[in-house]
Scaffold this motif. Structure first.
Motif, PDB file in Angstrom:
ATOM      1  N   GLY A 132     -24.730   6.380 -19.636  1.00  0.00           N
ATOM      2  CA  GLY A 132     -25.297   6.407 -18.299  1.00  0.00           C
ATOM      3  C   GLY A 132     -26.486   5.476 -18.195  1.00  0.00           C
ATOM      4  N   GLN A 133     -26.982   5.362 -16.983  1.00  0.00           N
ATOM      5  CA  GLN A 133     -28.044   4.404 -16.707  1.00  0.00           C
ATOM      6  C   GLN A 133     -29.324   4.698 -17.482  1.00  0.00           C
ATOM      7  OE1 GLN A 133     -28.924   3.814 -12.550  1.00  0.00           O
ATOM      8  NE2 GLN A 133     -30.249   2.080 -12.971  1.00  0.00           N
ATOM      9  N   LYS A 134     -29.739   5.960 -17.568  1.00  0.00           N
ATOM     10  CA  LYS A 134     -31.001   6.237 -18.263  1.00  0.00           C
ATOM     11  C   LYS A 134     -30.944   5.827 -19.730  1.00  0.00           C
ATOM     12  CE  LYS A 134     -30.292  11.208 -18.475  1.00  0.00           C
ATOM     13  NZ  LYS A 134     -29.201  11.158 -17.528  1.00  0.00           N
ATOM     14  N   LEU A 135     -29.799   6.024 -20.375  1.00  0.00           N
ATOM     15  CA  LEU A 135     -29.685   5.624 -21.780  1.00  0.00           C
ATOM     16  C   LEU A 135     -29.717   4.116 -21.931  1.00  0.00           C
ATOM     17  CD1 LEU A 135     -27.062   8.214 -23.048  1.00  0.00           C
ATOM     18  CD2 LEU A 135     -29.566   8.319 -23.193  1.00  0.00           C
ATOM     19  N   GLU A 136     -29.094   3.407 -21.005  1.00  0.00           N
ATOM     20  CA  GLU A 136     -29.142   1.932 -21.036  1.00  0.00           C
ATOM     21  C   GLU A 136     -30.574   1.441 -20.851  1.00  0.00           C
ATOM     22  OE1 GLU A 136     -26.629  -0.054 -21.946  1.00  0.00           O
ATOM     23  OE2 GLU A 136     -25.547   1.829 -22.272  1.00  0.00           O
ATOM     24  N   LEU A 137     -31.318   2.076 -19.946  1.00  0.00           N
ATOM     25  CA  LEU A 137     -32.702   1.675 -19.705  1.00  0.00           C
ATOM     26  C   LEU A 137     -33.586   1.970 -20.915  1.00  0.00           C
ATOM     27  CD1 LEU A 137     -33.100   2.804 -15.990  1.00  0.00           C
ATOM     28  CD2 LEU A 137     -32.761   0.470 -16.865  1.00  0.00           C
ATOM     29  N   ILE A 138     -33.358   3.107 -21.565  1.00  0.00           N
ATOM     30  CA  ILE A 138     -34.136   3.460 -22.756  1.00  0.00           C
ATOM     31  C   ILE A 138     -33.897   2.441 -23.871  1.00  0.00           C
ATOM     32  CG2 ILE A 138     -34.298   5.147 -24.652  1.00  0.00           C
ATOM     33  CD1 ILE A 138     -33.879   7.335 -22.466  1.00  0.00           C
ATOM     34  N   LYS A 139     -32.657   1.964 -24.009  1.00  0.00           N
ATOM     35  CA  LYS A 139     -32.357   0.957 -25.033  1.00  0.00           C
ATOM     36  C   LYS A 139     -33.110  -0.337 -24.779  1.00  0.00           C
ATOM     37  CE  LYS A 139     -27.735   2.731 -25.972  1.00  0.00           C
ATOM     38  NZ  LYS A 139     -26.295   2.532 -25.766  1.00  0.00           N
ATOM     39  N   LYS A 140     -33.320  -0.678 -23.501  1.00  0.00           N
ATOM     40  CA  LYS A 140     -34.017  -1.924 -23.139  1.00  0.00           C
ATOM     41  C   LYS A 140     -35.534  -1.800 -23.236  1.00  0.00           C
ATOM     42  CE  LYS A 140     -30.478  -3.436 -19.896  1.00  0.00           C
ATOM     43  NZ  LYS A 140     -30.173  -3.676 -18.473  1.00  0.00           N
ATOM     44  N   ASN A 141     -36.055  -0.611 -22.905  1.00  0.00           N
ATOM     45  CA  ASN A 141     -37.502  -0.417 -22.870  1.00  0.00           C
ATOM     46  C   ASN A 141     -37.765   1.076 -23.040  1.00  0.00           C
ATOM     47  OD1 ASN A 141     -40.214  -0.064 -22.197  1.00  0.00           O
ATOM     48  ND2 ASN A 141     -40.180  -1.595 -20.569  1.00  0.00           N
ATOM     49  N   ASN A 142     -38.414   1.451 -24.112  1.00  0.00           N
ATOM     50  CA  ASN A 142     -38.584   2.877 -24.395  1.00  0.00           C
ATOM     51  C   ASN A 142     -39.876   3.471 -23.841  1.00  0.00           C
ATOM     52  OD1 ASN A 142     -40.401   1.781 -26.248  1.00  0.00           O
ATOM     53  ND2 ASN A 142     -39.971   3.361 -27.756  1.00  0.00           N
ATOM     54  N   LEU A 143     -40.588   2.738 -22.989  1.00  0.00           N
ATOM     55  CA  LEU A 143     -41.796   3.283 -22.371  1.00  0.00           C
ATOM     56  C   LEU A 143     -41.412   4.055 -21.115  1.00  0.00           C
ATOM     57  CD1 LEU A 143     -44.204   0.249 -22.787  1.00  0.00           C
ATOM     58  CD2 LEU A 143     -43.915   2.253 -24.280  1.00  0.00           C
ATOM     59  N   ALA A 144     -42.073   5.188 -20.898  1.00  0.00           N
ATOM     60  CA  ALA A 144     -41.700   6.047 -19.779  1.00  0.00           C
ATOM     61  C   ALA A 144     -42.928   6.738 -19.204  1.00  0.00           C
ATOM     62  CB  ALA A 144     -40.690   7.097 -20.244  1.00  0.00           C
ATOM     63  N   GLY A 145     -42.751   7.235 -17.984  1.00  0.00           N
ATOM     64  CA  GLY A 145     -43.741   8.091 -17.343  1.00  0.00           C
ATOM     65  C   GLY A 145     -43.070   9.419 -17.025  1.00  0.00           C
ATOM     66  N   VAL A 192     -38.703  21.558 -13.307  1.00  0.00           N
ATOM     67  CA  VAL A 192     -38.110  20.226 -13.403  1.00  0.00           C
ATOM     68  C   VAL A 192     -39.178  19.239 -13.838  1.00  0.00           C
ATOM     69  CG1 VAL A 192     -37.067  18.348 -12.045  1.00  0.00           C
ATOM     70  CG2 VAL A 192     -36.417  20.716 -11.589  1.00  0.00           C
ATOM     71  N   CYS A 193     -38.798  18.307 -14.689  1.00  0.00           N
ATOM     72  CA  CYS A 193     -39.670  17.191 -15.061  1.00  0.00           C
ATOM     73  C   CYS A 193     -39.029  15.911 -14.541  1.00  0.00           C
ATOM     74  CB  CYS A 193     -39.837  17.114 -16.575  1.00  0.00           C
ATOM     75  SG  CYS A 193     -40.925  15.771 -17.109  1.00  0.00           S
ATOM     76  N   ARG A 194     -39.799  15.099 -13.862  1.00  0.00           N
ATOM     77  CA  ARG A 194     -39.307  13.815 -13.369  1.00  0.00           C
ATOM     78  C   ARG A 194     -39.639  12.758 -14.405  1.00  0.00           C
ATOM     79  NH1 ARG A 194     -41.177  17.255 -10.258  1.00  0.00           N
ATOM     80  NH2 ARG A 194     -40.009  17.966  -8.445  1.00  0.00           N
ATOM     81  N   LEU A 195     -38.601  12.142 -14.941  1.00  0.00           N
ATOM     82  CA  LEU A 195     -38.732  11.117 -15.970  1.00  0.00           C
ATOM     83  C   LEU A 195     -38.593   9.760 -15.301  1.00  0.00           C
ATOM     84  CD1 LEU A 195     -38.871  10.436 -19.030  1.00  0.00           C
ATOM     85  CD2 LEU A 195     -36.363  10.572 -19.040  1.00  0.00           C
ATOM     86  N   ALA A 196     -39.577   8.898 -15.505  1.00  0.00           N
ATOM     87  CA  ALA A 196     -39.573   7.565 -14.904  1.00  0.00           C
ATOM     88  C   ALA A 196     -39.375   6.515 -15.997  1.00  0.00           C
ATOM     89  CB  ALA A 196     -40.877   7.300 -14.159  1.00  0.00           C
ATOM     90  N   LEU A 197     -38.344   5.693 -15.812  1.00  0.00           N
ATOM     91  CA  LEU A 197     -38.025   4.631 -16.762  1.00  0.00           C
ATOM     92  C   LEU A 197     -38.147   3.286 -16.063  1.00  0.00           C
ATOM     93  CD1 LEU A 197     -34.870   6.377 -18.238  1.00  0.00           C
ATOM     94  CD2 LEU A 197     -37.146   6.256 -19.285  1.00  0.00           C
ATOM     95  N   ASN A 198     -38.269   2.222 -16.868  1.00  0.00           N
ATOM     96  CA  ASN A 198     -38.407   0.880 -16.322  1.00  0.00           C
ATOM     97  C   ASN A 198     -37.030   0.301 -16.016  1.00  0.00           C
ATOM     98  OD1 ASN A 198     -38.972  -1.764 -15.746  1.00  0.00           O
ATOM     99  ND2 ASN A 198     -40.352  -2.058 -17.472  1.00  0.00           N
ATOM    100  N   ASN A 199     -36.818  -0.071 -14.766  1.00  0.00           N
ATOM    101  CA  ASN A 199     -35.552  -0.675 -14.338  1.00  0.00           C
ATOM    102  C   ASN A 199     -35.810  -2.059 -13.753  1.00  0.00           C
ATOM    103  OD1 ASN A 199     -32.836  -0.926 -13.807  1.00  0.00           O
ATOM    104  ND2 ASN A 199     -32.890   0.270 -11.935  1.00  0.00           N
ATOM    105  N   GLY A 200     -36.597  -2.852 -14.423  1.00  0.00           N
ATOM    106  CA  GLY A 200     -36.882  -4.195 -13.924  1.00  0.00           C
ATOM    107  C   GLY A 200     -37.913  -4.151 -12.815  1.00  0.00           C
ATOM    108  N   ASP A 201     -37.496  -4.520 -11.607  1.00  0.00           N
ATOM    109  CA  ASP A 201     -38.422  -4.585 -10.488  1.00  0.00           C
ATOM    110  C   ASP A 201     -38.844  -3.227  -9.954  1.00  0.00           C
ATOM    111  OD1 ASP A 201     -38.390  -7.344 -10.567  1.00  0.00           O
ATOM    112  OD2 ASP A 201     -36.766  -7.508  -9.110  1.00  0.00           O
ATOM    113  N   TYR A 202     -38.008  -2.234 -10.129  1.00  0.00           N
ATOM    114  CA  TYR A 202     -38.284  -0.911  -9.572  1.00  0.00           C
ATOM    115  C   TYR A 202     -38.180   0.155 -10.655  1.00  0.00           C
ATOM    116  CZ  TYR A 202     -37.471  -3.264  -5.152  1.00  0.00           C
ATOM    117  OH  TYR A 202     -37.541  -4.135  -4.096  1.00  0.00           O
TER     118      TYR A 202
END
Length: 166
Positions: free
Chosen positions: A60-73, A23-33
């Motif tokens: 889904g939420q991850k796609l919405e977050l990627i559209k707003k900010n494409n930086l990830a961990g 499993v890979c844990r993908l971290a996206l930016n969701n504003g404050d958290y």
């Protein structure tokens, strides 16, 4: 009980970790958290260039977050052992892990097919040939993370500290 981190730089060892991690844990930016989600993944490693592939439902939420900010961990690991101290008050994990950052994008066309093949092949122990219908390909989204940086480490127990009070 304390541990020590050892950097893994041998590309064969990095490849082994990528193959064995489930499993890979993908971290996206969701504003404050941060928004973090465990996902099945595929990968391409050429020298120090790492690409990770993930599949997703078309909304889904991850796609919405990627559209707003494409930086990830990202993070993936392999737990190899748990060591308990003799006094029963300490415990430590022994593991290998990869952590890193990069940018994510939605991919299409031949790159989408390549990414999906990398994912399916990673989990297929029989190494079968994979064919995907147009309907199957159209029903999912493929995400590619291109790593800007990543670090591979082995966390071991420092033998001299196994029974020190924590």
């Amino acid at each position: 009980m304390t541990g020590k981190d050892i950097e893994i730089t041998d590309i064969a060892e990095v490849e082994k970790l990528l193959k064995e991690a489930k499993v890979c844990r993908l971290a996206l930016n969701n504003g404050d958290y941060p928004y973090i989600i465990p996902m099945c993944f595929g990968y391409m490693l050429e020298g120090n260039h790492l690409e990770l592939y993930f599949h997703s439902a078309p909304r889904g939420q991850k796609l919405e977050l990627i559209k707003k900010n494409n930086l990830a961990g990202f993070e993936m690991d392999i737990l190899t052992d748990i060591v308990k101290g003799e006094n029963g008050c300490s415990v430590a994990a022994i593991y290998d892990c990869i952590t890193g950052t990069g940018s994510v994008e939605i991919i299409n066309g031949i790159e989408k097919l390549t990414g999906l093949t990398k994912i399916i092949s990673k989990y297929d122990e029989e190494n079968q040939e994979h064919k995907f219908s147009e309907q199957a390909l159209n029903s999912m989204v493929l995400i590619k993370l291109t790593a800007d940086s990543f670090n591979c480490r082995r966390h071991e127990v420092a033998e001299e500290t196994i029974d020190l009070p924590g």
